[in-house]
Design a protein around this motif. Structure first.
Motif, mmCIF file in Angstrom:
data_model
loop_
_atom_site.group_PDB
_atom_site.id
_atom_site.type_symbol
_atom_site.label_atom_id
_atom_site.label_comp_id
_atom_site.label_asym_id
_atom_site.label_seq_id
_atom_site.Cartn_x
_atom_site.Cartn_y
_atom_site.Cartn_z
ATOM 1 N N ILE A 76 0.856 -1.175 0.000
ATOM 2 C CA ILE A 76 0.000 0.000 0.000
ATOM 3 C C ILE A 76 0.898 1.232 0.000
ATOM 4 C CG2 ILE A 76 -1.893 1.224 1.128
ATOM 5 C CD1 ILE A 76 -2.605 -1.612 0.233
ATOM 6 N N ASN A 77 0.635 2.153 -0.924
ATOM 7 C CA ASN A 77 1.429 3.383 -1.067
ATOM 8 C C ASN A 77 0.559 4.594 -0.735
ATOM 9 O OD1 ASN A 77 2.415 1.297 -3.275
ATOM 10 N ND2 ASN A 77 4.181 2.578 -2.788
ATOM 11 N N PRO A 78 0.448 4.946 0.553
ATOM 12 C CA PRO A 78 -0.440 6.043 0.929
ATOM 13 C C PRO A 78 0.154 7.419 0.637
ATOM 14 C CG PRO A 78 0.020 4.555 2.789
ATOM 15 C CD PRO A 78 1.037 4.293 1.718
ATOM 16 N N ALA A 79 -0.751 8.369 0.392
ATOM 17 C CA ALA A 79 -0.402 9.783 0.339
ATOM 18 C C ALA A 79 -0.296 10.295 1.774
ATOM 19 C CB ALA A 79 -1.482 10.528 -0.440
ATOM 20 N N ALA A 80 -0.306 11.623 1.971
ATOM 21 C CA ALA A 80 -0.294 12.188 3.320
ATOM 22 C C ALA A 80 -1.550 11.725 4.047
ATOM 23 C CB ALA A 80 -0.263 13.708 3.250
ATOM 24 N N ILE A 81 -1.359 11.085 5.198
ATOM 25 C CA ILE A 81 -2.475 10.452 5.899
ATOM 26 C C ILE A 81 -3.042 11.381 6.966
ATOM 27 C CG2 ILE A 81 -3.208 8.445 7.221
ATOM 28 C CD1 ILE A 81 -0.830 6.906 6.085
ATOM 29 N N LEU A 82 -4.328 11.694 6.829
ATOM 30 C CA LEU A 82 -5.048 12.500 7.809
ATOM 31 C C LEU A 82 -6.233 11.696 8.335
ATOM 32 C CD1 LEU A 82 -5.052 15.944 5.948
ATOM 33 C CD2 LEU A 82 -3.476 15.176 7.745
ATOM 34 N N GLY A 83 -6.943 12.274 9.308
ATOM 35 C CA GLY A 83 -8.103 11.581 9.857
ATOM 36 C C GLY A 83 -8.110 11.612 11.367
ATOM 37 N N PRO A 84 -9.039 10.886 11.993
ATOM 38 C CA PRO A 84 -9.204 10.945 13.448
ATOM 39 C C PRO A 84 -8.022 10.349 14.209
ATOM 40 C CG PRO A 84 -10.549 9.197 12.518
ATOM 41 C CD PRO A 84 -9.997 9.969 11.356
ATOM 42 N N LEU A 85 -7.644 11.006 15.297
ATOM 43 C CA LEU A 85 -6.582 10.505 16.162
ATOM 44 C C LEU A 85 -7.171 9.522 17.165
ATOM 45 C CD1 LEU A 85 -4.687 13.822 17.042
ATOM 46 C CD2 LEU A 85 -4.403 12.359 15.039
ATOM 47 N N ALA A 117 0.587 33.041 6.562
ATOM 48 C CA ALA A 117 0.114 32.623 5.239
ATOM 49 C C ALA A 117 0.594 31.202 5.012
ATOM 50 C CB ALA A 117 0.648 33.563 4.155
ATOM 51 N N VAL A 118 0.129 30.583 3.931
ATOM 52 C CA VAL A 118 0.518 29.197 3.648
ATOM 53 C C VAL A 118 1.349 29.138 2.369
ATOM 54 C CG1 VAL A 118 -1.456 28.182 4.829
ATOM 55 C CG2 VAL A 118 -1.652 28.771 2.407
ATOM 56 N N PRO A 119 2.272 28.176 2.287
ATOM 57 C CA PRO A 119 3.091 28.071 1.073
ATOM 58 C C PRO A 119 2.281 27.574 -0.118
ATOM 59 C CG PRO A 119 3.566 26.271 2.585
ATOM 60 C CD PRO A 119 2.669 27.214 3.315
ATOM 61 N N LYS A 120 2.779 27.883 -1.305
ATOM 62 C CA LYS A 120 2.115 27.442 -2.538
ATOM 63 C C LYS A 120 2.488 25.990 -2.833
ATOM 64 C CE LYS A 120 2.100 32.054 -4.665
ATOM 65 N NZ LYS A 120 2.595 32.867 -5.798
ATOM 66 N N LEU A 121 1.978 25.120 -1.985
ATOM 67 C CA LEU A 121 2.283 23.705 -2.111
ATOM 68 C C LEU A 121 1.007 22.923 -2.372
ATOM 69 C CD1 LEU A 121 4.742 23.127 0.887
ATOM 70 C CD2 LEU A 121 5.334 23.305 -1.541
ATOM 71 N N GLY A 122 1.134 21.858 -3.156
ATOM 72 C CA GLY A 122 0.035 20.934 -3.369
ATOM 73 C C GLY A 122 0.494 19.537 -3.008
ATOM 74 N N PHE A 123 -0.379 18.765 -2.390
ATOM 75 C CA PHE A 123 0.013 17.408 -2.002
ATOM 76 C C PHE A 123 -1.208 16.498 -1.998
ATOM 77 C CE2 PHE A 123 -0.805 20.000 1.683
ATOM 78 C CZ PHE A 123 -1.583 19.215 2.518
ATOM 79 N N SER A 124 -0.961 15.212 -2.155
ATOM 80 C CA SER A 124 -2.028 14.220 -2.174
ATOM 81 C C SER A 124 -2.392 13.823 -0.752
ATOM 82 C CB SER A 124 -1.596 12.990 -2.971
ATOM 83 O OG SER A 124 -1.393 13.316 -4.330
ATOM 84 N N VAL A 125 -3.680 13.559 -0.540
ATOM 85 C CA VAL A 125 -4.209 13.281 0.795
ATOM 86 C C VAL A 125 -5.052 12.008 0.770
ATOM 87 C CG1 VAL A 125 -5.732 14.148 2.625
ATOM 88 C CG2 VAL A 125 -4.232 15.732 1.400
ATOM 89 N N VAL A 126 -5.015 11.277 1.885
ATOM 90 C CA VAL A 126 -5.881 10.111 2.052
ATOM 91 C C VAL A 126 -6.259 10.012 3.518
ATOM 92 C CG1 VAL A 126 -4.003 8.446 2.452
ATOM 93 C CG2 VAL A 126 -6.167 7.659 1.451
ATOM 94 N N ASP A 127 -7.441 9.474 3.780
ATOM 95 C CA ASP A 127 -7.909 9.314 5.158
ATOM 96 C C ASP A 127 -7.363 8.020 5.752
ATOM 97 O OD1 ASP A 127 -9.959 8.428 7.357
ATOM 98 O OD2 ASP A 127 -10.426 10.538 6.978
ATOM 99 N N GLU A 152 9.333 21.112 -3.350
ATOM 100 C CA GLU A 152 7.979 20.839 -3.818
ATOM 101 C C GLU A 152 7.348 22.066 -4.494
ATOM 102 O OE1 GLU A 152 6.402 17.994 -3.731
ATOM 103 O OE2 GLU A 152 7.910 16.895 -2.627
ATOM 104 N N LEU A 153 7.905 23.235 -4.273
ATOM 105 C CA LEU A 153 7.324 24.455 -4.829
ATOM 106 C C LEU A 153 7.283 24.397 -6.355
ATOM 107 C CD1 LEU A 153 9.115 27.076 -2.546
ATOM 108 C CD2 LEU A 153 6.698 26.408 -2.437
ATOM 109 N N GLY A 154 6.132 24.751 -6.896
ATOM 110 C CA GLY A 154 6.024 24.872 -8.351
ATOM 111 C C GLY A 154 5.719 23.597 -9.100
ATOM 112 N N THR A 155 5.640 22.455 -8.406
ATOM 113 C CA THR A 155 5.385 21.193 -9.087
ATOM 114 C C THR A 155 4.250 20.447 -8.413
ATOM 115 O OG1 THR A 155 7.724 20.974 -9.683
ATOM 116 C CG2 THR A 155 6.376 19.002 -9.841
ATOM 117 N N LEU A 156 3.190 20.174 -9.160
ATOM 118 C CA LEU A 156 2.089 19.356 -8.653
ATOM 119 C C LEU A 156 2.269 17.934 -9.157
ATOM 120 C CD1 LEU A 156 -1.082 21.614 -9.057
ATOM 121 C CD2 LEU A 156 0.041 20.925 -6.936
#
Length: 337
Positions: A183-192, A214-224, A297-301
């Motif tokens: 399993i290759n997860p993206a950034a993992i979020l969800g309940p603690l 402010a927040v950086p101009k970053l994009g990233f993949s997310v999964v629960d 990571e800046l500038g690349t999605l």
């Protein structure tokens, strides 16, 4: 008697949710911790979450030590290897991440092979897929591998790539390629489940604590995390999962997407939605190693094809903004922000 699963890394954010999925499905779980003094806290956490801890036991294992691995495999039908170092503050010496990731994976796989474990499920990462490529105009798939020789590939991505490749190599040499599922997860979020926010939740915490202008101009993949745990459970017995990698990603989000959703969900919090110019992010990276580790990571999605995960579960994955908001609610409820 119910089948026994050895679950490494049970005290981690993902490990705890995998343990809950296994217990809820009726399995017996033997969870590994570095030292057994952590076992009581894990047991209490899982019991509070509704897990049947009567089917839970513990064993002490170290990713960097040989002791106990063969004994830990006694009577085990399936291995779930989720244990691996993951940090936001990248160490100066990359081997501090690479060595335990690779050596720990080797120890787990080799012990499982000696014990003739039926199926091995390995937690890898999209970090083993998405770095060091020249062309990001296309969707990245499970056939893609991170280029560890690229100067844009950091220590964490190298550790996950080399560890996963070591696992496939060991299984191939044993003639058991199809008995490994990754399993290759993206950034993992969800309940603690407990009061340890882990690393991915720390990103949400930084939005909630009111300290970011402010927040950086970053994009990233997310999964629960609940979807990732469900995919680990599926990979253990799903015949079609054997010999395959599976990207676990609901979609790609910019920091502003996450921040805007959270600002609406938490109107009493000072959550920034403006974007920080890249030049200021790079400047901040000179003084903050956490930021420095993400400047590239800046500038690349990096867009990923996540259809395999939703197909496996037979439903859409939980939305990334819902996962972020759920993370935020957990952090607040536990007094962590």
């Amino acid at each position: 008697m119910a089948d026994l699963v050895l679950l490494t890394g049970i005290s981690g954010f993902l490990g705890g949710h995998v343990a809950m999925a296994l217990l809820n499905a009726g399995y017996r779980v033997r969870g590994s911790v570095r030292t057994l003094d952590k076992a009581g806290k894990v047991r209490t956490t899982l019991q509070r979450a509704g897990g049947d801890v009567g089917r839970l036991e513990f064993v002490a294992l170290d990713l960097l030590g040989d002791a106990g691995w063969d004994a830990a495999m006694d009577g085990v039908r399936f291995l779930q290897h989720t244990a691996s170092p993951f940090v936001l503050d990248i160490p100066k010496d990359p081997n501090e991440l690479i060595r335990p990731a690779v050596d720990g994976t080797r120890r787990a796989i080799e012990a499982a092979l000696r014990a003739k474990v039926e199926r091995i499920v390995l937690t890898s990462s999209i970090a083993a897929i998405q770095y060091g490529h020249k062309d990001y105009s296309r969707l990245l798939t499970e056939s893609d591998w991170t280029n560890v020789d690229s100067p844009k590939t950091g220590a964490y991505a190298k550790s996950k790539t080399l560890a996963e490749k070591a696992a496939w190599d060991l299984m191939d040499k044993a003639g058991r390629h199809d008995d490994l599922a990754v399993i290759n997860p993206a950034a993992i979020l969800g309940p603690l489940l407990d009061d340890d926010p882990g690393t991915s939740a720390a990103l949400v915490a930084r939005l909630l604590d009111g300290k970011l202008p402010a927040v950086p101009k970053l994009g990233f993949s997310v999964v629960d995390v609940r979807d990732v745990a469900a995919l680990h459970l599926d990979a253990m017995t799903n015949e079609s999962a054997g010999g395959q990698r599976c990207i676990a990603s609901e979609g790609i989000y910019r920091m502003t997407d996450i921040a805007s959703a959270m600002k609406e969900a938490f109107p009493d919090r000072r959550i920034p939605t403006a974007e920080l110019p890249d030049v200021l992010v790079r400047l901040a990276g000179l003084f903050d190693r956490t930021i420095a580790g993400n400047v590239h990571e800046l500038g690349t999605l990096k867009r990923l094809d996540g259809h395999r995960g939703s197909n496996r579960l037979g439903r859409p994955l939980i939305s990334g903004t819902v996962s972020a908001i759920t993370t935020g609610k957990s952090l607040i409820a536990k007094g962590l922000v």
